[in-house]
Motif scaffolding. Structure first.
Motif, PDB file in Angstrom:
ATOM      1  N   HIS A   1     -11.992  64.773  10.065  1.00 29.92           N
ATOM      2  CA  HIS A   1     -11.693  63.694  11.002  1.00 29.92           C
ATOM      3  C   HIS A   1     -10.216  63.322  10.999  1.00 29.92           C
ATOM      4  CE1 HIS A   1     -15.985  61.957  11.819  1.00 29.92           C
ATOM      5  NE2 HIS A   1     -15.951  63.268  11.848  1.00 29.92           N
ATOM      6  N   THR A   2      -9.374  64.170  10.394  1.00 23.16           N
ATOM      7  CA  THR A   2      -7.924  64.004  10.485  1.00 23.16           C
ATOM      8  C   THR A   2      -7.355  65.204  11.240  1.00 23.16           C
ATOM      9  OG1 THR A   2      -7.563  65.116   8.370  1.00 23.16           O
ATOM     10  CG2 THR A   2      -7.793  62.731   8.318  1.00 23.16           C
ATOM     11  N   CYS A   3      -6.301  64.982  11.996  1.00 22.43           N
ATOM     12  CA  CYS A   3      -5.713  66.062  12.786  1.00 22.43           C
ATOM     13  C   CYS A   3      -4.945  67.007  11.868  1.00 22.43           C
ATOM     14  CB  CYS A   3      -4.781  65.492  13.857  1.00 22.43           C
ATOM     15  SG  CYS A   3      -3.975  66.764  14.860  1.00 22.43           S
TER      16      CYS A   3
ATOM     17  N   ILE B   1      -8.180  60.619  13.015  1.00 26.73           N
ATOM     18  CA  ILE B   1      -8.402  60.544  14.460  1.00 26.73           C
ATOM     19  C   ILE B   1      -9.292  59.334  14.738  1.00 26.73           C
ATOM     20  CG2 ILE B   1      -9.340  61.746  16.480  1.00 26.73           C
ATOM     21  CD1 ILE B   1      -8.821  64.393  14.916  1.00 26.73           C
ATOM     22  N   GLU B   2      -8.940  58.583  15.766  1.00 29.14           N
ATOM     23  CA  GLU B   2      -9.701  57.389  16.111  1.00 29.14           C
ATOM     24  C   GLU B   2     -11.161  57.747  16.399  1.00 29.14           C
ATOM     25  OE1 GLU B   2      -9.662  53.854  19.530  1.00 29.14           O
ATOM     26  OE2 GLU B   2      -7.865  55.077  19.231  1.00 29.14           O
TER      27      GLU B   2
ATOM     28  N   VAL C   1     -14.543  60.485  17.201  1.00 27.11           N
ATOM     29  CA  VAL C   1     -13.579  61.590  17.172  1.00 27.11           C
ATOM     30  C   VAL C   1     -13.626  62.417  18.450  1.00 27.11           C
ATOM     31  CG1 VAL C   1     -13.070  63.777  16.019  1.00 27.11           C
ATOM     32  CG2 VAL C   1     -13.454  61.721  14.673  1.00 27.11           C
TER      33      VAL C   1
ATOM     34  N   HIS D   1     -11.352  61.339  21.328  1.00 26.35           N
ATOM     35  CA  HIS D   1      -9.902  61.289  21.151  1.00 26.35           C
ATOM     36  C   HIS D   1      -9.328  62.611  20.632  1.00 26.35           C
ATOM     37  CE1 HIS D   1     -10.061  56.966  21.844  1.00 26.35           C
ATOM     38  NE2 HIS D   1     -11.095  56.934  21.028  1.00 26.35           N
ATOM     39  N   SER D   2     -10.084  63.677  20.785  1.00 25.79           N
ATOM     40  CA  SER D   2      -9.636  64.967  20.261  1.00 25.79           C
ATOM     41  C   SER D   2     -10.392  66.087  20.972  1.00 25.79           C
ATOM     42  CB  SER D   2      -9.909  65.051  18.752  1.00 25.79           C
ATOM     43  OG  SER D   2     -11.318  65.017  18.517  1.00 25.79           O
TER      44      SER D   2
ATOM     45  N   CYS E   1      -6.069  66.316  17.642  1.00 25.85           N
ATOM     46  CA  CYS E   1      -6.026  65.042  18.354  1.00 25.85           C
ATOM     47  C   CYS E   1      -5.382  65.191  19.731  1.00 25.85           C
ATOM     48  CB  CYS E   1      -5.280  63.994  17.529  1.00 25.85           C
ATOM     49  SG  CYS E   1      -3.482  64.127  17.570  1.00 25.85           S
ATOM     50  N   ASP E   2      -5.683  64.242  20.621  1.00 26.04           N
ATOM     51  CA  ASP E   2      -5.152  64.295  21.987  1.00 26.04           C
ATOM     52  C   ASP E   2      -3.627  64.259  22.018  1.00 26.04           C
ATOM     53  OD1 ASP E   2      -7.649  64.476  23.068  1.00 26.04           O
ATOM     54  OD2 ASP E   2      -7.795  62.379  23.697  1.00 26.04           O
TER      55      ASP E   2
ATOM     56  N   ALA F   1      -4.839  55.245  12.739  1.00 23.96           N
ATOM     57  CA  ALA F   1      -5.080  56.344  13.687  1.00 23.96           C
ATOM     58  C   ALA F   1      -4.086  56.342  14.847  1.00 23.96           C
ATOM     59  CB  ALA F   1      -6.510  56.263  14.223  1.00 23.96           C
TER      60      ALA F   1
ATOM     61  N   ARG G   1       0.096  59.663  20.312  1.00 26.27           N
ATOM     62  CA  ARG G   1      -1.299  59.458  20.705  1.00 26.27           C
ATOM     63  C   ARG G   1      -1.425  58.374  21.769  1.00 26.27           C
ATOM     64  NH1 ARG G   1      -4.680  59.882  14.958  1.00 26.27           N
ATOM     65  NH2 ARG G   1      -4.210  62.091  14.562  1.00 26.27           N
TER      66      ARG G   1
END
Length: 257
Positions: free
Chosen positions: A31-33, A40-41, A44, A47-48, A59-60, A241, A246
């Motif tokens: 859940h992290t980019c 990531i918010e 997930v 936003h990704s 992530c976006d 996040a 972002r």
């Protein structure tokens, strides 16, 4: 058709209440980019994007930055050309499935579950794939199996088994599993334990958990201090996040919907 319950594979180990409440306070790595590194918010998926060539969740913000550098037709992480159509995308996924990538196996299960990418819905196949993904350590696989068993969706209902899958994922930082455990304890009338679970998932950025705590506060099952602490934890997760990149991406993608 019901998937055969006994074919579910190994049952996750039982965990003590102490282990359950003291572990899983940090978001799982997925859940992290992998490019810019912040979490990531939640949720997930909103936003990704999951890159099916390498099974990395990007992530976006990094997706937009890649597009702005003229790399929009390539994976933002591994630079593989973007697949042209469902068949090409599925071929990449199957390549990762053959390599026993648990995230790819979980993704393939979702295509059978939803009937996407040229697949007919096949719940029996979904069950097999989620079981394999969970066996290889995919926490979404554990969460989904937990839901199937807890609610008796296409399998014989086994609440205890469903909870074991959620517990296994929750202690490794899976917000949806932690939230599900909170709702279960709330339904059982164990409000103090429910609040503890929901505070953890809210601190991981889960808005549904924050809203549940607010509702419990209004009903007298959570204290004002607990609600205030949960709100603060949730807001901190949102801040962690955030990045200028972002925020630009959020405005760009919202405007292009």
């Amino acid at each position: 058709p019901q998937a055969p319950g006994p074919a579910a594979g190994p049952l996750p180990d039982t965990v003590t209440e102490e282990e359950l409440m003291s572990s899983g306070h940090e978001l799982l790595e997925g859940h992290t980019c992998p490019l810019c590194c912040p979490p990531i918010e939640q949720p997930v998926g909103k936003h990704s994007s999951l890159e099916t060539c390498c099974m990395k969740i990007v992530c976006d913000g990094c997706l937009l930055a890649s597009r702005q550098r003229g790399m929009g037709n390539f994976c933002a992480f591994c630079r593989t050309p973007t697949p042209d159509g469902d068949a090409a995308r599925l071929a990449l996924v199957r390549k990762r499935v053959d390599a026993k990538d648990p995230k790819a196996i979980e993704f393939l299960a979702s295509t059978y579950y939803c009937g996407n990418d040229g697949h007919q819905q096949d719940i029996h196949r979904v069950f097999e794939l989620w079981t394999e993904a969970a066996r290889l350590g995919d926490l979404d696989g554990h969460f989904n199996l937990g839901c199937m068993y807890y609610f008796g969706k296409n399998v014989e209902q086994d609440v205890a088994r469903g909870i074991r899958h959620w517990q296994h994922a929750a202690i490794q930082g899976h917000p949806d599993s932690r939230h599900a455990l909170g709702l279960h304890e709330c339904d059982e009338g164990n409000h103090e334990l429910a609040v503890q679970h929901l505070m953890i998932s809210a601190n991981l950025g889960d808005e549904d958990s924050l809203n549940e705590i607010k509702e419990m506060f209004m009903e007298g099952h959570a204290t004002k201090a607990q609600y205030a602490e949960t709100l603060k934890g949730y807001q901190n997760a949102l801040e962690e996040a955030k990045s200028p990149q972002r925020e630009v991406a959020k405005a760009f993608f919202n405007g292009s919907d």
